[in-house]
Design a protein around this motif. Structure first.
Motif, PDB file in Angstrom:
ATOM      1  N   LYS A   1       0.872  -1.284  -0.024  1.00  0.00           N
ATOM      2  CA  LYS A   1      -0.026   0.118  -0.039  1.00  0.00           C
ATOM      3  C   LYS A   1       0.870   1.304  -0.081  1.00  0.00           C
ATOM      4  O   LYS A   1       0.306   2.408  -0.808  1.00  0.00           O
ATOM      5  N   GLU A   2       2.014   1.254   0.523  1.00  0.00           N
ATOM      6  CA  GLU A   2       2.796   2.222   0.692  1.00  0.00           C
ATOM      7  C   GLU A   2       3.161   2.743  -0.807  1.00  0.00           C
ATOM      8  O   GLU A   2       3.329   3.883  -1.276  1.00  0.00           O
TER       9      GLU A   2
ATOM     10  N   GLU B   1       0.415   1.331   8.500  1.00  0.00           N
ATOM     11  CA  GLU B   1       0.889   1.201   7.108  1.00  0.00           C
ATOM     12  C   GLU B   1       1.632   0.125   6.691  1.00  0.00           C
ATOM     13  O   GLU B   1       2.606  -0.007   7.106  1.00  0.00           O
ATOM     14  N   GLU B   2       1.386  -0.356   5.450  1.00  0.00           N
ATOM     15  CA  GLU B   2       2.226  -1.358   4.822  1.00  0.00           C
ATOM     16  C   GLU B   2       3.551  -0.965   4.242  1.00  0.00           C
ATOM     17  O   GLU B   2       3.580  -0.344   3.411  1.00  0.00           O
ATOM     18  N   THR B   3       4.561  -1.275   4.873  1.00  0.00           N
ATOM     19  CA  THR B   3       5.921  -0.807   4.504  1.00  0.00           C
ATOM     20  C   THR B   3       6.720  -2.307   4.260  1.00  0.00           C
ATOM     21  O   THR B   3       6.396  -3.152   5.001  1.00  0.00           O
ATOM     22  N   HIS B   4       7.667  -1.946   3.921  1.00  0.00           N
ATOM     23  CA  HIS B   4       8.441  -3.228   3.598  1.00  0.00           C
ATOM     24  C   HIS B   4       9.065  -3.719   5.121  1.00  0.00           C
ATOM     25  O   HIS B   4       8.898  -4.964   5.260  1.00  0.00           O
ATOM     26  N   ILE B   5       9.418  -2.747   5.893  1.00  0.00           N
ATOM     27  CA  ILE B   5       9.899  -3.129   7.279  1.00  0.00           C
ATOM     28  C   ILE B   5       8.989  -3.920   7.824  1.00  0.00           C
ATOM     29  O   ILE B   5       8.753  -4.904   8.670  1.00  0.00           O
ATOM     30  N   HIS B   6       7.441  -3.281   7.626  1.00  0.00           N
ATOM     31  CA  HIS B   6       6.383  -3.804   8.664  1.00  0.00           C
ATOM     32  C   HIS B   6       6.153  -5.291   8.132  1.00  0.00           C
ATOM     33  O   HIS B   6       6.020  -6.165   8.537  1.00  0.00           O
ATOM     34  N   MET B   7       6.181  -5.483   6.711  1.00  0.00           N
ATOM     35  CA  MET B   7       5.669  -6.548   6.107  1.00  0.00           C
ATOM     36  C   MET B   7       6.770  -7.800   6.272  1.00  0.00           C
ATOM     37  O   MET B   7       6.439  -8.788   6.403  1.00  0.00           O
ATOM     38  N   PHE B   8       7.981  -7.642   6.327  1.00  0.00           N
ATOM     39  CA  PHE B   8       9.132  -8.557   6.449  1.00  0.00           C
ATOM     40  C   PHE B   8       9.543  -8.572   8.022  1.00  0.00           C
ATOM     41  O   PHE B   8      10.542  -9.385   8.180  1.00  0.00           O
ATOM     42  N   SER B   9       8.952  -7.536   9.092  1.00  0.00           N
ATOM     43  CA  SER B   9       9.954  -7.836  10.277  1.00  0.00           C
ATOM     44  C   SER B   9       8.983  -7.648  11.330  1.00  0.00           C
ATOM     45  O   SER B   9       8.792  -8.324  12.195  1.00  0.00           O
ATOM     46  N   THR B  10       8.051  -6.408  11.310  1.00  0.00           N
ATOM     47  CA  THR B  10       7.394  -6.038  12.309  1.00  0.00           C
ATOM     48  C   THR B  10       5.864  -6.612  12.583  1.00  0.00           C
ATOM     49  O   THR B  10       5.267  -6.644  13.569  1.00  0.00           O
ATOM     50  N   CYS B  11       5.470  -7.185  11.318  1.00  0.00           N
ATOM     51  CA  CYS B  11       3.984  -7.683  11.490  1.00  0.00           C
ATOM     52  C   CYS B  11       3.811  -8.774  12.311  1.00  0.00           C
ATOM     53  O   CYS B  11       4.573  -9.764  12.153  1.00  0.00           O
TER      54      CYS B  11
END
Ligand SMILES: [Zn+2]
Length: 105
Positions: free
Chosen positions: A64-65, A87-97
């Motif tokens: 989404k970002e 917010e869907e970020t690469h950091i969220h999607m691959f580490s903090t989700c």
């Protein structure tokens, strides 16, 4: 080509012969090896996983970002995996989700 020849980049082998390989490598120059590429293009990963990792490393996953950056309308700001208002970020999607953390454990 003339500059290349006069600058000494045109190299001959010790036998005095022209080497296409040596010239090609000289033209390419020395570059640092990209270590991430070894992780992505391993033969142990499935092709679709390689492609997704490659897109993620290029910052080109359609999260989404990125959709917002491309001025594509996004219905909501919730993560598609954990459904939280993040917010869907690469950091969220691959580490903090949370969903990813549960899958990894
Ligand atoms: Zn999430």
């Amino acid at each position: 080509m003339q500059i290349w020849y006069s600058s000494g980049a045109y190299l001959l082998t010790p036998e005095g012969k022209y080497s296409l390989t040596q010239s090609y490598n000289t033209l390419l120059g020395k570059h640092a090896r990209l270590r991430v590429a070894d992780l992505i293009w391993t033969r142990f990963a499935q092709p679709k996983h390689r492609f997704i990792l490659w897109l993620a490393m290029q910052d080109r996953l359609l999260i989404k970002e990125r959709l917002k950056r491309l001025n594509i309308p996004v219905e909501d700001d919730t993560c598609c995996l954990c459904e939280k208002s993040v917010e869907e970020t690469h950091i969220h999607m691959f580490s903090t989700c949370e969903w990813i953390v549960r899958v990894q454990t």
